[in-house]
Scaffold this active site. Sequence first.
Site: not given
Ligand code: NDP
Length: 235
Positions: A143, A158
Amino acid sequence: MAKEKIALVTVANRGLGFETARQLAKSGITVILGSRDADKGQQAADQLRQQGLEVLAHQLSVTDIGSIKISKQLIEDQFGRLDVLINNAGIYPDASSGSILSSDIGTIRTAMETNLYGAIAMIQVMVPLMQRHNYGRIVNVSSGMGQLSDMGGGSTAYRLTKVGLNGVTRILAAELAETNIKVNSVCPGWVKTDMGGPNASRSLEEGADTIAWLAMLPDDGPSGLFWRDRAPIAW
Ligand code: NDP
């Protein structure tokens, strides 16, 4: 990219992971959707299979080394190798707080467990499945919040996890420099997901585009860089 490549995406049941899995599968890659909740993973896989895409689901939590090892064994038994690893799992526990002067150390530790140590564990277990055929594309979903050259205050937990994840990219890319395993970090931008919220400026398709592109880099493609919109950005 040749067909019949195998990719694993951590948390592909929703958000950017799901869309990245869709884009990779559309390009002819067989995609394994990792998800903490097995049922949610199966539902996501069913949805993509209905679109004619080749996907399967593994129960996988990046904070549970046992589940990572089981996934590795299943991949080894079924395919004998892994070509692409997308370290996408991430939590954002201090979105509206997190001053470094008052951050709870426990919150920082929890975020590190998923966003940083989880990615390292995935790499340690899965990279041998790439080394054996000297091919791999590892994409660490980072990010701009972890960009040292543009660092702001707040969201300490974060931000630190993403700084650390970018460090992982550099260290691993250096260690694998003589191989055809490429490691890159990517900022997807501000994307409409559960994490990004409805006011985010980017669609899922836009957010996942550079992630999928890095996963399909050619053999003479770059490694050890930080990307946004298919262009390198400063660390
Ligand atoms: P979401 O919140 O939609 O998805 C994040 C996911 O992480 C969830 O599905 C959650 O699973 C999962 N998760 C949490 N803990 C664990 C674990 N221990 N093992 C496996 N999975 C886990 O977020 P995004 O799709 O937005 O994010 C995806 C990535 O993109 C992240 O790394 C985020 O930091 C990065 N990002 C996102 C941005 C944005 O604007 N959206 C901007 C910059 C970076 P569950 O469904 O089981 O809760």
